[in-house]
Design a protein around this motif. Sequence first.
Motif, PDB file in Angstrom:
ATOM      1  N   ALA A 158      30.089  36.185 140.163  1.00  0.00           N
ATOM      2  CA  ALA A 158      30.860  36.667 139.016  1.00  0.00           C
ATOM      3  C   ALA A 158      30.654  38.168 138.820  1.00  0.00           C
ATOM      4  O   ALA A 158      31.602  38.907 138.546  1.00  0.00           O
ATOM      5  N   LEU A 159      29.420  38.616 138.983  1.00  0.00           N
ATOM      6  CA  LEU A 159      29.126  40.039 138.847  1.00  0.00           C
ATOM      7  C   LEU A 159      29.849  40.850 139.908  1.00  0.00           C
ATOM      8  O   LEU A 159      30.346  41.940 139.636  1.00  0.00           O
ATOM      9  N   GLY A 160      29.928  40.309 141.122  1.00  0.00           N
ATOM     10  CA  GLY A 160      30.649  40.993 142.190  1.00  0.00           C
ATOM     11  C   GLY A 160      32.092  41.265 141.801  1.00  0.00           C
ATOM     12  O   GLY A 160      32.619  42.351 142.027  1.00  0.00           O
ATOM     13  N   GLY A 161      32.730  40.290 141.177  1.00  0.00           N
ATOM     14  CA  GLY A 161      34.105  40.481 140.719  1.00  0.00           C
ATOM     15  C   GLY A 161      34.216  41.576 139.677  1.00  0.00           C
ATOM     16  O   GLY A 161      35.141  42.391 139.697  1.00  0.00           O
ATOM     17  N   ALA A 162      33.252  41.635 138.780  1.00  0.00           N
ATOM     18  CA  ALA A 162      33.260  42.665 137.739  1.00  0.00           C
ATOM     19  C   ALA A 162      32.959  44.049 138.317  1.00  0.00           C
ATOM     20  O   ALA A 162      33.540  45.046 137.885  1.00  0.00           O
ATOM     21  N   LEU A 163      32.079  44.112 139.303  1.00  0.00           N
ATOM     22  CA  LEU A 163      31.715  45.405 139.890  1.00  0.00           C
ATOM     23  C   LEU A 163      32.870  46.052 140.636  1.00  0.00           C
ATOM     24  O   LEU A 163      32.920  47.270 140.774  1.00  0.00           O
ATOM     25  N   ALA A 164      33.782  45.245 141.116  1.00  0.00           N
ATOM     26  CA  ALA A 164      34.928  45.799 141.843  1.00  0.00           C
ATOM     27  C   ALA A 164      35.729  46.751 140.959  1.00  0.00           C
ATOM     28  O   ALA A 164      36.335  47.704 141.444  1.00  0.00           O
ATOM     29  N   ASN A 165      35.710  46.511 139.645  1.00  0.00           N
ATOM     30  CA  ASN A 165      36.463  47.349 138.707  1.00  0.00           C
ATOM     31  C   ASN A 165      35.558  48.205 137.825  1.00  0.00           C
ATOM     32  O   ASN A 165      36.020  48.779 136.850  1.00  0.00           O
ATOM     33  N   ASN A 166      34.281  48.282 138.164  1.00  0.00           N
ATOM     34  CA  ASN A 166      33.301  49.019 137.374  1.00  0.00           C
ATOM     35  C   ASN A 166      33.570  50.525 137.414  1.00  0.00           C
ATOM     36  O   ASN A 166      33.822  51.089 138.473  1.00  0.00           O
ATOM     37  N   GLY A 222      28.634  42.840 148.117  1.00  0.00           N
ATOM     38  CA  GLY A 222      29.036  43.707 149.218  1.00  0.00           C
ATOM     39  C   GLY A 222      30.527  43.996 149.202  1.00  0.00           C
ATOM     40  O   GLY A 222      30.955  45.132 149.414  1.00  0.00           O
ATOM     41  N   GLU A 223      31.319  42.975 148.943  1.00  0.00           N
ATOM     42  CA  GLU A 223      32.772  43.163 148.863  1.00  0.00           C
ATOM     43  C   GLU A 223      33.131  44.104 147.714  1.00  0.00           C
ATOM     44  O   GLU A 223      33.998  44.960 147.854  1.00  0.00           O
ATOM     45  N   ALA A 224      32.469  43.933 146.581  1.00  0.00           N
ATOM     46  CA  ALA A 224      32.738  44.788 145.421  1.00  0.00           C
ATOM     47  C   ALA A 224      32.398  46.239 145.715  1.00  0.00           C
ATOM     48  O   ALA A 224      33.094  47.161 145.264  1.00  0.00           O
ATOM     49  N   LEU A 225      31.348  46.462 146.483  1.00  0.00           N
ATOM     50  CA  LEU A 225      30.927  47.832 146.781  1.00  0.00           C
ATOM     51  C   LEU A 225      31.890  48.552 147.707  1.00  0.00           C
ATOM     52  O   LEU A 225      31.845  49.781 147.819  1.00  0.00           O
ATOM     53  N   LYS A 226      32.784  47.826 148.348  1.00  0.00           N
ATOM     54  CA  LYS A 226      33.793  48.467 149.199  1.00  0.00           C
ATOM     55  C   LYS A 226      34.761  49.302 148.374  1.00  0.00           C
ATOM     56  O   LYS A 226      35.302  50.286 148.859  1.00  0.00           O
ATOM     57  N   THR A 227      34.979  48.903 147.117  1.00  0.00           N
ATOM     58  CA  THR A 227      35.907  49.635 146.254  1.00  0.00           C
ATOM     59  C   THR A 227      35.214  50.350 145.093  1.00  0.00           C
ATOM     60  O   THR A 227      35.818  51.197 144.456  1.00  0.00           O
ATOM     61  N   ASN A 228      33.960  49.992 144.823  1.00  0.00           N
ATOM     62  CA  ASN A 228      33.228  50.596 143.708  1.00  0.00           C
ATOM     63  C   ASN A 228      32.672  51.949 144.132  1.00  0.00           C
ATOM     64  O   ASN A 228      31.917  52.045 145.086  1.00  0.00           O
ATOM     65  N   THR A 229      33.038  52.986 143.411  1.00  0.00           N
ATOM     66  CA  THR A 229      32.547  54.331 143.721  1.00  0.00           C
ATOM     67  C   THR A 229      31.565  54.839 142.671  1.00  0.00           C
ATOM     68  O   THR A 229      31.085  55.963 142.773  1.00  0.00           O
ATOM     69  N   THR A 230      31.251  54.019 141.684  1.00  0.00           N
ATOM     70  CA  THR A 230      30.384  54.434 140.586  1.00  0.00           C
ATOM     71  C   THR A 230      28.933  54.017 140.787  1.00  0.00           C
ATOM     72  O   THR A 230      28.014  54.787 140.529  1.00  0.00           O
ATOM     73  N   LEU A 231      28.707  52.800 141.261  1.00  0.00           N
ATOM     74  CA  LEU A 231      27.349  52.279 141.438  1.00  0.00           C
ATOM     75  C   LEU A 231      26.664  53.035 142.580  1.00  0.00           C
ATOM     76  O   LEU A 231      27.179  53.101 143.688  1.00  0.00           O
ATOM     77  N   VAL A 232      25.517  53.638 142.275  1.00  0.00           N
ATOM     78  CA  VAL A 232      24.803  54.414 143.296  1.00  0.00           C
ATOM     79  C   VAL A 232      23.456  53.804 143.669  1.00  0.00           C
ATOM     80  O   VAL A 232      22.885  54.164 144.689  1.00  0.00           O
TER      81      VAL A 232
END
Length: 67
Positions: free
Chosen positions: A10-18, A40-50
């Motif tokens: 569920a968090l992965g889905g939310a991180l995609a739009n974080n 991992g999938e979410a991090l492909k589009t997430n540019t904020t989480l470092v």
Amino acid sequence: MEWCNCDAVALGGALANNDALKALDLKQNSVGDAGASALGEALKTNTTLVKLHLHGARGAAQGARAV
């Protein structure tokens, strides 16, 4: 709070739009393969989480490759 596989998915889905969260500490939790894969999938589009800490996450050996 201990996270489980379903929570991480569920968090992965939310991180995609974080666009705010910059660090996430999930160490020593039961993230699981599906959860780690979703992250991992979410991090492909997430540019904020470092920073993502998964040290000691149980059950995420296969999914960690996606991260």
